[in-house]
Scaffold this motif. Structure first.
Motif, short mmCIF file in Angstrom:
data_model
loop_
_atom_site.label_atom_id
_atom_site.label_comp_id
_atom_site.label_asym_id
_atom_site.label_seq_id
_atom_site.Cartn_x
_atom_site.Cartn_y
_atom_site.Cartn_z
N UNK A 27 48.13 94.29 50.25
CA UNK A 27 48.63 93.52 49.11
C UNK A 27 49.69 92.50 49.51
N UNK A 28 50.17 92.58 50.75
CA UNK A 28 51.18 91.65 51.27
C UNK A 28 50.92 91.42 52.74
N UNK A 29 51.43 90.30 53.24
CA UNK A 29 51.36 90.03 54.67
C UNK A 29 50.36 88.95 55.04
N UNK A 30 50.26 88.65 56.32
CA UNK A 30 49.46 87.52 56.78
C UNK A 30 47.98 87.60 56.43
N UNK A 31 47.37 88.77 56.55
CA UNK A 31 45.94 88.87 56.22
C UNK A 31 45.72 88.61 54.73
N UNK A 32 46.57 89.16 53.91
CA UNK A 32 46.51 88.89 52.47
C UNK A 32 46.64 87.39 52.20
N UNK A 33 47.58 86.74 52.88
CA UNK A 33 47.79 85.30 52.67
C UNK A 33 46.58 84.47 53.08
N UNK A 34 45.98 84.80 54.22
CA UNK A 34 44.80 84.06 54.66
C UNK A 34 43.67 84.13 53.64
N UNK A 35 43.62 85.23 52.91
CA UNK A 35 42.55 85.41 51.93
C UNK A 35 42.92 84.95 50.53
N UNK A 36 44.19 85.06 50.13
CA UNK A 36 44.52 84.89 48.72
C UNK A 36 45.55 83.83 48.40
N UNK A 37 46.17 83.18 49.37
CA UNK A 37 47.16 82.16 49.00
C UNK A 37 46.44 80.94 48.42
N UNK A 38 47.14 80.25 47.55
CA UNK A 38 46.57 79.09 46.84
C UNK A 38 47.47 77.88 46.97
N UNK A 39 46.89 76.69 47.01
CA UNK A 39 47.72 75.49 47.02
C UNK A 39 48.30 75.21 45.64
N UNK A 40 49.45 74.60 45.63
CA UNK A 40 50.03 74.11 44.39
C UNK A 40 49.13 72.97 43.92
N UNK A 41 48.64 73.06 42.71
CA UNK A 41 47.70 72.06 42.21
C UNK A 41 48.31 70.68 42.07
N UNK A 42 47.58 69.66 42.49
CA UNK A 42 48.06 68.29 42.34
C UNK A 42 48.42 67.98 40.89
N UNK A 43 47.66 68.54 39.97
CA UNK A 43 47.88 68.28 38.54
C UNK A 43 49.26 68.71 38.07
N UNK A 44 49.92 69.63 38.80
CA UNK A 44 51.24 70.10 38.37
C UNK A 44 52.31 69.01 38.53
N UNK A 45 51.99 67.94 39.23
CA UNK A 45 52.96 66.86 39.43
C UNK A 45 52.59 65.58 38.69
N UNK A 46 51.53 65.61 37.94
CA UNK A 46 51.02 64.38 37.32
C UNK A 46 52.03 63.65 36.43
N UNK A 47 52.87 64.34 35.72
CA UNK A 47 53.80 63.70 34.78
C UNK A 47 55.27 63.79 35.21
#
Length: 117
Positions: A27-47
């Motif tokens: 549930x934590x750590x590098x293997x978890x991150x390789x599988x489950x991390x997400x980018x901050x969506x470009x849309x979050x900066x639109x306005x």
């Protein structure tokens, strides 16, 4: 190409070779991150105004509230990873997209290639 995304525990591509991939996904750590991390969506900066945009560009890794594990990674994390590893882009294969891919530009039109695909 990774399934999910980046990990603050794996600053270099070669570090991926040190991860024990032959086990249950933690549930934590590098293997978890390789599988489950997400980018901050470009849309979050639109306005955002200029001051808020500067803060948005400075996002490295934040807890991922949608998944309850791993991180959301922003422009600072992506640009650092690309520079440190002498890469042009990170390719991830995690989420199904209507067009088959999604180009994350992180609102950086000066770049010849999107930093995250």
């Amino acid at each position: 190409c990774v399934h999910g995304g980046l990990s603050p525990s794996l600053p270099f591509v070669a570090d991926i070779n040190t991860v024990d991939r032959f086990r249950e996904i933690p549930k934590h750590g590098p293997l978890c991150d390789l599988l489950w991390s997400d980018p901050l969506g470009d849309w979050t900066a639109d306005e955002l105004d200029d001051a808020d945009m500067a803060e948005w560009y400075d996002v490295g890794y934040e807890d991922n509230p949608d998944r309850g594990c791993s991180y959301v990674f922003g422009w600072k994390a992506v640009s650092t990873y690309l520079d440190d590893n002498e890469l042009v882009a990170v390719v991830r294969a995690h989420e199904v997209q209507k067009d088959g891919y999604l180009l994350h530009t992180f609102h950086r039109p000066e770049r010849a290639h999107p930093p995250l695909i």
